[in-house]
Write an enzyme that holds these catalytic residues in place. Structure first.
Site, mmCIF file in Angstrom:
data_model
loop_
_atom_site.group_PDB
_atom_site.id
_atom_site.type_symbol
_atom_site.label_atom_id
_atom_site.label_comp_id
_atom_site.label_asym_id
_atom_site.label_seq_id
_atom_site.Cartn_x
_atom_site.Cartn_y
_atom_site.Cartn_z
ATOM 1 N N ASP A 95 -7.461 2.851 10.191
ATOM 2 C CA ASP A 95 -7.060 2.311 8.893
ATOM 3 C C ASP A 95 -8.283 2.522 7.995
ATOM 4 O O ASP A 95 -9.310 1.857 8.175
ATOM 5 C CB ASP A 95 -6.711 0.823 9.040
ATOM 6 C CG ASP A 95 -5.668 0.403 8.033
ATOM 7 O OD1 ASP A 95 -5.724 0.906 6.891
ATOM 8 O OD2 ASP A 95 -4.815 -0.428 8.382
ATOM 9 N N ARG B 173 7.315 0.322 1.970
ATOM 10 C CA ARG B 173 7.189 -0.874 2.807
ATOM 11 C C ARG B 173 6.075 -1.777 2.299
ATOM 12 O O ARG B 173 5.133 -1.326 1.653
ATOM 13 C CB ARG B 173 6.946 -0.505 4.273
ATOM 14 C CG ARG B 173 5.747 0.396 4.522
ATOM 15 C CD ARG B 173 6.045 1.256 5.769
ATOM 16 N NE ARG B 173 4.887 1.985 6.281
ATOM 17 C CZ ARG B 173 4.466 3.147 5.799
ATOM 18 N NH1 ARG B 173 5.042 3.695 4.741
ATOM 19 N NH2 ARG B 173 3.450 3.761 6.353
ATOM 20 N N CYS C 231 -10.927 -9.538 15.235
ATOM 21 C CA CYS C 231 -9.845 -9.518 14.242
ATOM 22 C C CYS C 231 -10.285 -8.903 12.913
ATOM 23 O O CYS C 231 -11.324 -9.251 12.368
ATOM 24 C CB CYS C 231 -9.364 -10.942 13.988
ATOM 25 S SG CYS C 231 -8.140 -11.025 12.663
ATOM 26 N N CYS D 37 -8.539 -13.422 17.925
ATOM 27 C CA CYS D 37 -9.230 -12.280 18.516
ATOM 28 C C CYS D 37 -10.636 -12.213 17.927
ATOM 29 O O CYS D 37 -10.802 -12.304 16.704
ATOM 30 C CB CYS D 37 -8.477 -10.996 18.190
ATOM 31 S SG CYS D 37 -6.723 -11.088 18.620
ATOM 32 N N CYS E 285 -2.691 -18.011 14.088
ATOM 33 C CA CYS E 285 -2.402 -17.143 15.231
ATOM 34 C C CYS E 285 -2.391 -17.975 16.512
ATOM 35 O O CYS E 285 -2.987 -19.047 16.556
ATOM 36 C CB CYS E 285 -3.478 -16.061 15.352
ATOM 37 S SG CYS E 285 -3.410 -14.867 14.008
ATOM 38 N N ASP F 284 -11.447 -1.946 13.295
ATOM 39 C CA ASP F 284 -11.817 -2.074 11.877
ATOM 40 C C ASP F 284 -13.188 -2.744 11.789
ATOM 41 O O ASP F 284 -13.481 -3.651 12.561
ATOM 42 C CB ASP F 284 -10.778 -2.922 11.135
ATOM 43 C CG ASP F 284 -9.417 -2.247 11.089
ATOM 44 O OD1 ASP F 284 -9.365 -1.045 10.775
ATOM 45 O OD2 ASP F 284 -8.406 -2.924 11.389
ATOM 46 N N LYS G 101 -3.482 4.345 6.924
ATOM 47 C CA LYS G 101 -3.743 4.668 8.328
ATOM 48 C C LYS G 101 -3.534 6.164 8.558
ATOM 49 O O LYS G 101 -2.522 6.709 8.116
ATOM 50 C CB LYS G 101 -2.779 3.894 9.221
ATOM 51 C CG LYS G 101 -2.970 2.391 9.181
ATOM 52 C CD LYS G 101 -1.978 1.704 10.100
ATOM 53 C CE LYS G 101 -2.037 0.202 9.981
ATOM 54 N NZ LYS G 101 -1.437 -0.303 8.714
ATOM 55 N N ARG H 194 0.827 -1.205 0.000
ATOM 56 C CA ARG H 194 0.000 0.000 0.000
ATOM 57 C C ARG H 194 0.866 1.261 0.000
ATOM 58 O O ARG H 194 0.488 2.273 -0.557
ATOM 59 C CB ARG H 194 -0.893 -0.017 1.242
ATOM 60 C CG ARG H 194 -1.775 1.196 1.368
ATOM 61 C CD ARG H 194 -2.372 1.291 2.752
ATOM 62 N NE ARG H 194 -3.387 0.285 2.992
ATOM 63 C CZ ARG H 194 -3.715 -0.144 4.207
ATOM 64 N NH1 ARG H 194 -3.087 0.316 5.268
ATOM 65 N NH2 ARG H 194 -4.649 -1.046 4.357
ATOM 66 N N TYR H 195 2.022 1.198 0.641
ATOM 67 C CA TYR H 195 2.897 2.368 0.770
ATOM 68 C C TYR H 195 4.177 2.105 -0.010
ATOM 69 O O TYR H 195 4.673 0.976 -0.033
ATOM 70 C CB TYR H 195 3.256 2.595 2.239
ATOM 71 C CG TYR H 195 2.081 2.764 3.161
ATOM 72 C CD1 TYR H 195 1.337 3.951 3.156
ATOM 73 C CD2 TYR H 195 1.722 1.755 4.044
ATOM 74 C CE1 TYR H 195 0.270 4.114 4.018
ATOM 75 C CE2 TYR H 195 0.650 1.920 4.914
ATOM 76 C CZ TYR H 195 -0.073 3.094 4.899
ATOM 77 O OH TYR H 195 -1.128 3.252 5.759
ATOM 78 N N ARG I 261 -8.807 -9.446 10.141
ATOM 79 C CA ARG I 261 -8.632 -10.431 9.074
ATOM 80 C C ARG I 261 -9.379 -11.715 9.419
ATOM 81 O O ARG I 261 -8.983 -12.807 9.015
ATOM 82 C CB ARG I 261 -7.144 -10.734 8.857
ATOM 83 C CG ARG I 261 -6.364 -9.562 8.341
ATOM 84 C CD ARG I 261 -5.035 -9.964 7.697
ATOM 85 N NE ARG I 261 -4.358 -8.756 7.276
ATOM 86 C CZ ARG I 261 -3.207 -8.313 7.789
ATOM 87 N NH1 ARG I 261 -2.582 -9.009 8.717
ATOM 88 N NH2 ARG I 261 -2.681 -7.191 7.355
HETATM 89 C C1 LIG Z 1 -0.464 -1.076 8.579
HETATM 90 C C2 LIG Z 1 0.204 -1.311 7.319
HETATM 91 C C3 LIG Z 1 1.552 -0.978 7.155
HETATM 92 C C4 LIG Z 1 2.389 -0.392 8.251
HETATM 93 O O1 LIG Z 1 2.042 0.934 8.499
HETATM 94 P P1 LIG Z 1 2.921 1.798 9.510
HETATM 95 O O2 LIG Z 1 2.140 3.070 9.625
HETATM 96 O O3 LIG Z 1 4.275 1.959 8.908
HETATM 97 O O4 LIG Z 1 2.975 1.023 10.794
HETATM 98 C C5 LIG Z 1 2.138 -1.203 5.937
HETATM 99 N N1 LIG Z 1 1.438 -1.714 4.908
HETATM 100 C C6 LIG Z 1 0.142 -2.045 5.026
HETATM 101 C C7 LIG Z 1 -0.554 -2.621 3.860
HETATM 102 C C8 LIG Z 1 -0.518 -1.865 6.256
HETATM 103 O O5 LIG Z 1 -1.800 -2.215 6.370
HETATM 104 S S1 SF4 Z 2 -6.018 -9.503 15.412
HETATM 105 FE FE1 SF4 Z 2 -6.290 -11.252 13.999
HETATM 106 S S2 SF4 Z 2 -4.279 -11.486 13.009
HETATM 107 FE FE2 SF4 Z 2 -3.957 -10.289 14.904
HETATM 108 S S3 SF4 Z 2 -3.500 -11.809 16.531
HETATM 109 FE FE3 SF4 Z 2 -5.705 -11.400 16.591
HETATM 110 S S4 SF4 Z 2 -6.561 -13.047 15.317
HETATM 111 FE FE4 SF4 Z 2 -4.395 -12.916 14.770
#
Ligand SMILES: *Cc1c(COP(=O)(O)O)cnc(C)c1O
Ligand code: SF4
Length: 357
Positions: free
Chosen positions: A319, A105, A121, A118, A114, A282, A326, A101-102, A123
């Site tokens: 996010d 990184r 979660c 959670c 996991c 989220d 974010k 996305r960025y 995801r």
């Molecule tokens: C959260 C996230 C990051 C990391 O974001 P930071 O602000 O650097 O912590 C990088 N890529 C994706 C796709 C993310 O969802």
């Molecule tokens: S939030 Fe989702 S991905 Fe993160 S530790 Fe919990 S279950 Fe795993």
């Protein structure tokens, strides 16, 4: 079932195995027979795991630890605002396991397992005990993609939880990533150190040793997660020269009061861990019971400002649903005109500049 419920609630009995099935949850006293058909339905949609160290921290099923991991019939209710892929990971995935996305990184998700699942979660539609382990071939494609994208400076291992990998697999991944010349920084996002501290073995620590900067961001939402074993696991990681940051989710019933947040962030600082992000929840399916409005989150953080060490102050972030990134949610102290600010007590002050006379 009330008798076993009381023993789990009152005695903090030592658990020996990870609890996964509805039957195991009933036997542990975490779920009542009355809710069983619904819990069975939840179990068909979403994974459950409560590792022993985490189960031992649960005093009552609806306490801040239990709420995070014990399934609820409420998870069957999908609210209109909720999305299966709340932060748009899928659309931003150039090859399996990578989310980009960025510019500087990328995420690498080597597995979707996991230590615990959670209930909130983001995801949750993807994670689970039998899902998503990238095989050698898929990993090779992901490494190749990272090698070809020279703007990538940082690779963030997430999932799932990368510390659920065997030390052999983790070592292979860390070695490969560290060998990419333009990748200077590796970041590991994990809940393992506090949720399943026994997994932080010397072999796993050896696997994380690299000539590139390795950072870790540990997920924790309540001060009670900082057990003696968990704090020792954090210490072992730090002794390897890995800086540890904290990330948390603002959760109704878990940490949505000033005292709980203060205790959580102070527990992090006392474990040499800098609170990094406090996430707005989220909108994943069936998670509305945890929602805390943004105005409440801002009020809670404002209550800590000035009173609690600045080391304990995370950035409160959203996010943006759909994959737009974010962004900080405040609280704000500067006025839109940029000519005045409020102090932590709410009193206004003009900003003095060369032109403000
Ligand atoms: C959260 C996230 C990051 C990391 O974001 P930071 O602000 O650097 O912590 C990088 N890529 C994706 C796709 C993310 O969802
Ligand atoms: S939030 Fe989702 S991905 Fe993160 S530790 Fe919990 S279950 Fe795993």
């Amino acid at each position: 079932m009330s008798s076993s419920r009381i023993s789990a609630a009152g005695l903090n009995s030592a658990h020996t195995r990870t609890l996964r099935t509805p039957e195991e949850l009933v036997n542990a006293g975490f779920v009542t027979h009355g809710t069983m058909p619904a819990i069975g339905e939840v179990a068909e949609k979403y994974a459950t795991a409560i590792p022993p160290a985490f189960a031992d921290l649960i005093e009552t099923p609806d306490d801040p630890i239990g709420l995070q991991v014990i399934p609820s019939p409420d998870e069957l209710v999908v609210a209109p605002h909720e999305l299966a892929d709340p932060i748009g990971d899928d659309a931003l995935s150039p090859v399996p396991g990578i989310v980009h996305r960025y510019a500087d990184r990328a995420l690498l998700k080597p597995l979707l397992i996991c230590p615990l699942y959670c209930r909130f979660c983001f995801r949750r539609e993807h994670v689970g005990p039998d899902g998503g382990l990238l095989d050698e071939e898929a990993l090779a494609v992901a490494f190749q993609w990272l090698r070809e994208n020279s703007a990538i400076r940082e690779v963030i291992l997430t999932g799932g939880d990368p510390l659920m990998l065997s030390s052999r697999r983790l070592e292979h991944i860390i070695r490969e990533l560290a060998s990419i010349p333009h990748v200077t920084t590796l970041r590991i996002h994990s809940r393992v150190p506090l949720a399943a501290p026994e997994k932080i073995t010397d072999a796993l620590l050896d696997a994380m040793d690299a000539d590139k900067a390795v950072w870790m961001v540990v997920h924790a939402n309540h001060a009670r997660e900082f057990s003696a074993a968990g704090r020792e696991a954090l210490r072992k990681i730090q002794r390897r020269g890995i800086p540890v940051l904290g990330q948390s989710v603002l959760l109704r019933g878990v940490n949505n009061n000033e005292a709980a947040l203060e205790d959580l962030f102070r527990a992090m600082v006392e474990s040499r861990m800098k609170p990094y992000y406090l996430h707005q929840l989220d909108p994943a399916p069936g998670t509305a019971r945890f929602h805390v409005p943004i105005e409440e989150g801002r009020r809670l953080l404002a209550g800590l400002r000035g009173r609690v060490t600045g080391l304990a102050w995370p950035t409160y972030v959203l996010d943006i649903p759909g994959g737009y990134g974010k962004v900080p949610l405040g609280p704000d102290y500067v006025e839109p005109s940029l000519s005045a600010v409020s102090d932590p007590n709410g009193q206004r002050h003009a900003i003095r500049t060369p032109n403000s006379q």
